[in-house]
Motif scaffolding. Structure first.
Motif, PDB file in Angstrom:
ATOM      1  N   ARG A 168      72.134  48.366  52.474  1.00 59.97           N
ATOM      2  CA  ARG A 168      72.904  48.566  51.243  1.00 59.97           C
ATOM      3  C   ARG A 168      73.158  50.044  50.941  1.00 59.97           C
ATOM      4  N   ARG A 169      72.544  50.932  51.700  1.00 61.01           N
ATOM      5  CA  ARG A 169      72.836  52.373  51.615  1.00 61.01           C
ATOM      6  C   ARG A 169      73.721  52.822  52.787  1.00 61.01           C
ATOM      7  N   SER A 170      74.116  51.875  53.643  1.00 57.52           N
ATOM      8  CA  SER A 170      74.845  52.197  54.874  1.00 57.52           C
ATOM      9  C   SER A 170      76.298  51.746  54.799  1.00 57.52           C
ATOM     10  N   GLY A 171      77.147  52.413  55.566  1.00 57.59           N
ATOM     11  CA  GLY A 171      78.547  52.027  55.632  1.00 57.59           C
ATOM     12  C   GLY A 171      79.164  52.471  56.942  1.00 57.59           C
ATOM     13  N   LEU A 172      80.441  52.167  57.111  1.00 65.09           N
ATOM     14  CA  LEU A 172      81.149  52.537  58.333  1.00 65.09           C
ATOM     15  C   LEU A 172      82.621  52.785  58.044  1.00 65.09           C
ATOM     16  N   SER A 173      83.213  53.595  58.890  1.00 64.26           N
ATOM     17  CA  SER A 173      84.658  53.810  58.867  1.00 64.26           C
ATOM     18  C   SER A 173      85.163  53.701  60.289  1.00 64.26           C
ATOM     19  N   SER A 174      85.864  52.608  60.581  1.00 70.55           N
ATOM     20  CA  SER A 174      86.358  52.320  61.919  1.00 70.55           C
ATOM     21  C   SER A 174      87.712  53.008  62.142  1.00 70.55           C
ATOM     22  N   MET A 175      88.330  52.711  63.267  1.00 69.83           N
ATOM     23  CA  MET A 175      89.687  53.195  63.558  1.00 69.83           C
ATOM     24  C   MET A 175      90.465  52.018  64.113  1.00 69.83           C
ATOM     25  N   ASN A 176      91.606  51.727  63.529  1.00 69.08           N
ATOM     26  CA  ASN A 176      92.342  50.532  63.942  1.00 69.08           C
ATOM     27  C   ASN A 176      93.185  50.794  65.190  1.00 69.08           C
ATOM     28  N   GLY A 177      93.162  49.823  66.108  1.00 62.02           N
ATOM     29  CA  GLY A 177      93.958  49.943  67.322  1.00 62.02           C
ATOM     30  C   GLY A 177      93.356  50.912  68.310  1.00 62.02           C
ATOM     31  N   LYS A 178      94.213  51.714  68.942  1.00 60.49           N
ATOM     32  CA  LYS A 178      93.764  52.696  69.925  1.00 60.49           C
ATOM     33  C   LYS A 178      93.120  53.881  69.220  1.00 60.49           C
ATOM     34  N   THR A 179      91.994  54.321  69.746  1.00 66.04           N
ATOM     35  CA  THR A 179      91.319  55.497  69.202  1.00 66.04           C
ATOM     36  C   THR A 179      91.781  56.744  69.958  1.00 66.04           C
ATOM     37  N   ASP A 180      91.245  57.887  69.557  1.00 74.66           N
ATOM     38  CA  ASP A 180      91.598  59.153  70.205  1.00 74.66           C
ATOM     39  C   ASP A 180      91.177  59.187  71.668  1.00 74.66           C
TER      40      ASP A 180
END
Length: 315
Positions: free
Chosen positions: A240-252
């Motif tokens: 509950r103190r954790s999170g994420l930020s993904s990248m949609n589709g192709k990444t760098d």
């Protein structure tokens, strides 16, 4: 019993008369994809109508060359970006400015002390009456002990002076969890007494392809484990103190996060009650538009397919 029933009915009727925002305030950090103001910029209010998303993370607040915050380092806090935030709020949503990012002049480097940096952050909070800020700490801000401590010291001051403002720190990660710099950041937050609400990792650009849903879960699990051991929390409390930020589709680095991957990530994140899920970015949440770019995911997908999936994240 009659008095109880009458009171209950009256309360219910009163609730129906309240504005929608008063009945269900938007959690600004929970499900807030990144939106940036360069290239082909979609209408935030149109995205809200089409997807059900309620909050956006707006990128990026940078230094203007000194210890003064400006959008992308050039635009005033009182210009078009303020209009954007007002429009999002008028449509029943909320906005979270993201301070930092990969490139450009960073406030953490340009401000000479924690108090000066807190002053720069405070200007952003005051400009919009914010409920939350996202500190996207990367590159020179991230891989520097002095600057890490300066950022954490500034955030401690911010929380002392703005108790109701949520603070998110977003940072790079390995597929198994934060690297030594990320672990140091979490540990130092505890040591310095900087009350960070959410630590979020960016589980992409690993450079090795593979199952991105599985790697995302592994990265967040690594973060959770370090938060758990650092703060002496249970698994549930640490998630509950954790999170994420993904990248949609192709990444760098040419990995692929598919819509199915992202829906799987959302289902898992809900089951763990993470405090934040985001992705980079709404601007590129469309497919069949060529190679990966600032305005294209580089894969076959429906328009705003990732944003629609994110709208189903409730923590």
């Amino acid at each position: 019993m009659k008095r109880f029933l009458v009171g209950a009915v009256a309360a219910a009727c009163t609730a129906m008369l309240l504005p929608v925002q008063a009945q269900a305030a938007v959690n600004p950090i929970l499900a807030a994809p990144y939106l940036y103001q360069w290239g082909n910029v979609p209408s935030a209010t149109s995205v809200m109508q089409q997807t059900g998303i309620k909050s956006f993370t707006l990128a990026f607040i940078l230094s203007d060359g000194g210890c003064n915050p400006k959008w992308d380092g050039t635009r005033s806090l009182t210009g078009s970006d303020k209009t954007l935030i007002n429009n999002i709020r008028a449509a029943g949503g909320e906005a979270v400015p993201s301070i930092g990012g990969w490139s450009g002049n960073k406030l953490g480097q340009k401000c000479s002390s924690a108090s000066a940096l807190a002053g720069a952050y405070q200007k952003v909070i005051d400009a919009y009456g914010l409920k939350a800020i996202d500190i996207d700490i990367e590159a020179q801000e991230f891989e520097n002990n002095t600057v890490q401590d300066r950022v954490l010291g500034a955030l401690k001051i911010i929380k002392q002076n703005n108790a109701g403002v949520k603070v998110v720190i977003t940072m790079p990660t390995e597929s198994t969890g934060p690297n030594s710099w990320g672990k140091r950041l979490v540990t130092r937050a505890k040591e310095l007494g900087a009350p960070i609400d959410t630590f979020a990792v960016m589980p992409f650009d690993f450079g090795s392809g593979g199952d991105m849903a599985a790697k995302t879960k592994s990265a967040v699990d690594g973060l959770k484990n370090h938060i758990k051991s650092t703060y002496g929390l249970s698994d549930d409390a640490a998630y509950r103190r954790s999170g994420l930020s993904s990248m949609n589709g192709k990444t760098d680095t040419n990995e692929t996060v598919t819509p199915a991957n992202f829906r799987d990530i959302i289902t898992w994140a809900n089951s763990k009650h993470l405090s934040r899920v985001s992705f980079w970015a709404v601007n590129r949440d469309k497919g069949n538009c060529g190679a990966m770019s600032d305005s294209c995911s580089g894969i076959n997908q429906g328009t705003y397919e990732f944003t629609k999936a994110l709208a189903g994240f409730h923590g």
